[in-house]
Design an enzyme around this catalytic site. Structure first.
Site, short mmCIF file in Angstrom:
data_model
loop_
_atom_site.label_atom_id
_atom_site.label_comp_id
_atom_site.label_asym_id
_atom_site.label_seq_id
_atom_site.Cartn_x
_atom_site.Cartn_y
_atom_site.Cartn_z
N TYR A 198 52.35 -85.19 -7.25
CA TYR A 198 51.13 -85.92 -6.90
C TYR A 198 51.23 -86.50 -5.49
CZ TYR A 198 50.44 -85.56 -11.96
OH TYR A 198 50.32 -85.10 -13.24
N HIS A 232 57.10 -80.17 -15.56
CA HIS A 232 55.70 -80.22 -15.10
C HIS A 232 55.08 -78.82 -15.03
CE1 HIS A 232 52.76 -82.41 -12.15
NE2 HIS A 232 52.13 -81.76 -13.13
P1 NAD Z 1 40.96 -87.95 -15.44
O1 NAD Z 1 40.19 -87.13 -16.38
O2 NAD Z 1 41.67 -89.15 -15.94
O3 NAD Z 1 39.98 -88.34 -14.23
C1 NAD Z 1 40.43 -89.10 -13.14
C2 NAD Z 1 39.24 -89.42 -12.25
O4 NAD Z 1 38.36 -90.30 -12.95
C3 NAD Z 1 39.66 -90.15 -10.97
O5 NAD Z 1 38.83 -89.72 -9.91
C4 NAD Z 1 39.35 -91.61 -11.29
O6 NAD Z 1 39.05 -92.34 -10.12
C5 NAD Z 1 38.12 -91.48 -12.18
N1 NAD Z 1 37.91 -92.60 -13.10
C6 NAD Z 1 38.81 -93.27 -13.86
N2 NAD Z 1 38.19 -94.24 -14.58
C7 NAD Z 1 36.87 -94.18 -14.28
C8 NAD Z 1 35.72 -94.90 -14.68
N3 NAD Z 1 35.79 -95.90 -15.58
N4 NAD Z 1 34.52 -94.56 -14.16
C9 NAD Z 1 34.41 -93.55 -13.26
N5 NAD Z 1 35.45 -92.83 -12.83
C10 NAD Z 1 36.68 -93.14 -13.34
O7 NAD Z 1 42.01 -86.96 -14.73
P2 NAD Z 1 43.53 -87.04 -14.31
O8 NAD Z 1 43.77 -88.20 -13.40
O9 NAD Z 1 43.88 -85.69 -13.83
O10 NAD Z 1 44.31 -87.27 -15.66
C11 NAD Z 1 44.91 -88.49 -15.98
C12 NAD Z 1 46.41 -88.47 -15.72
O11 NAD Z 1 47.04 -87.56 -16.61
C13 NAD Z 1 46.86 -88.00 -14.32
O12 NAD Z 1 46.72 -89.03 -13.37
C14 NAD Z 1 48.28 -87.61 -14.60
O13 NAD Z 1 49.10 -88.75 -14.68
C15 NAD Z 1 48.17 -86.98 -15.99
N6 NAD Z 1 48.00 -85.50 -15.93
C16 NAD Z 1 49.10 -84.73 -16.09
C17 NAD Z 1 49.00 -83.35 -15.98
C18 NAD Z 1 50.25 -82.51 -16.15
O14 NAD Z 1 51.31 -83.06 -16.37
N7 NAD Z 1 50.18 -81.21 -16.05
C19 NAD Z 1 47.77 -82.73 -15.72
C20 NAD Z 1 46.64 -83.56 -15.60
C21 NAD Z 1 46.79 -84.94 -15.71
#
Ligand code: NAD
Length: 316
Positions: free
Chosen positions: A56, A119
């Site tokens: 990230y 990952h």
């Molecule tokens: P997400 O679906 O959580 O969306 C994140 C987006 O939503 C960001 O732009 C954030 O600013 C916005 N957001 C958050 N709360 C909000 C609200 N109340 N209103 C409007 N917008 C809002 O997607 P993500 O961040 O990809 O997934 C969450 C976490 O999961 C990642 O940060 C990561 O830590 C993990 N993840 C891991 C993998 C992997 O290991 N392969 C893949 C995807 C995500």
């Protein structure tokens, strides 16, 4: 705050987990001071599960999270990853993942992580992940550098095959259980439950599609899925409803998932998302959203090596 045990571990993780990928500017440029305030606010309100990766922001998210956690490390359950280092940079070898953890510990300002995850396993070879990477993570656990180990990725069938083939403590899938898709329940949860593997559901907002701001340019979903996201945003705006709230509530209601990760980098989002924990779901709204999303419901895209991919892209 509700806490749930992560599978057979002794980690009690908060129902909402702090996804730290936005700290590395994964979605848009993040203000580091505001992100630090968001981390502190989250901890003060009981969010104890933090997920990050060297990928990230090409190490930026770990660096920023490490600084934000200074003096607070003992209040959180800290998860990071290894094996993915760029959009097209992967190395799941024993040598690299061993060095990678030391680099992460240095950036995170700690001498152990609570959870070390491989990952995006779909970009590796099944045999290498099972025979080399995961045994190396177990060795790192034995050395006290990681309390538990897990795997993450998109294709559910590969994740299921891995957790059946080799012992891991947790499995994280993303964009496979939220308002737009629920196939995690068919292809992963039954196996994880049977084995007692802890389950983490990531991307409750479908990596931004279920938000006012919409998907970032790099989002892998096809245009139909993005458009459906816009349609539900408009529908909610018309009725003065916050879509993110409805989308998160849907995920928090899952009975088996230990923690739902939401990407956050502002205090406003932390505050909104914490409030969702007190809310109840609105069945009429859920039904309306489901009708709008039906044409793209359970749409999947391919990710990783072709042999690891789940299936052809299908619109049901
Ligand atoms: P997400 O679906 O959580 O969306 C994140 C987006 O939503 C960001 O732009 C954030 O600013 C916005 N957001 C958050 N709360 C909000 C609200 N109340 N209103 C409007 N917008 C809002 O997607 P993500 O961040 O990809 O997934 C969450 C976490 O999961 C990642 O940060 C990561 O830590 C993990 N993840 C891991 C993998 C992997 O290991 N392969 C893949 C995807 C995500």
């Amino acid at each position: 705050m509700e806490y749930r045990k992560l599978g057979n571990t002794d980690l009690n993780v908060s129902l909402i987990g702090f996804g730290a990928s936005p700290l590395g500017n994964a979605f848009h440029v993040t203000d580091p001071a505001e992100a630090t305030r968001a981390v502190h606010l989250a901890i003060d309100h009981g969010i104890n599960f933090f997920d990050v990766s060297p990928y990230y922001g090409l190490t930026l998210a770990e660096e920023r999270l490490g600084k934000a956690l200074y003096g607070r490390r003992d209040r959180v359950i800290l998860a990071t990853k290894c094996g993915r280092y760029g959009p097209n940079t992967f190395d799941f070898s024993a040598k690299r993942v061993t060095a990678s953890l030391d680099e992460s510990l240095n950036r995170l300002g700690t001498d152990y992580v609570d959870l070390l995850q491989v990952h995006d396993v779909e970009f590796g070879d099944f045999s290498q992940i099972v025979e080399e990477t995961i045994p190396t993570l177990r060795e790192l656990q034995r050395l006290g550098k990681a309390r538990y180990i897990g795997v993450t990725g998109y294709p559910l069938h590969m994740l299921s095959r891995i957790i059946e083939a080799v012992s891991v403590d947790s499995v994280l899938s993303y964009c496979r259980y939220n308002l737009m898709i629920t196939d995690m329940d068919d292809a992963l949860i039954p196996v994880a439950k049977k084995l007692g593997v802890g389950t983490i559901n990531a991307s409750a907002l479908h990596m931004g599609i279920l938000t006012e701001r919409g998907a970032p340019a790099w989002h892998p979903a096809p245009i139909e899925v993005r458009q459906a996201g816009k349609a539900v945003v408009e529908h909610c705006n018309e009725y003065g409803i916050d879509l993110a709230t409805a989308a998160l509530r849907f995920c928090f209601d899952h009975a088996y998932v230990s923690s739902t990760l939401v990407g956050m980098s502002t205090t406003a989002h932390v505050e909104t998302n914490l409030k969702v924990l007190q809310a109840t779901s609105d069945p009429q709204l859920q039904e309306e959203l489901q009708i709008l999303l039906k044409p793209v419901f359970n749409y999947v895209w391919s990710s990783g090596k072709p042999e690891n991919s789940d299936m052809e892209c299908l619109i049901s």
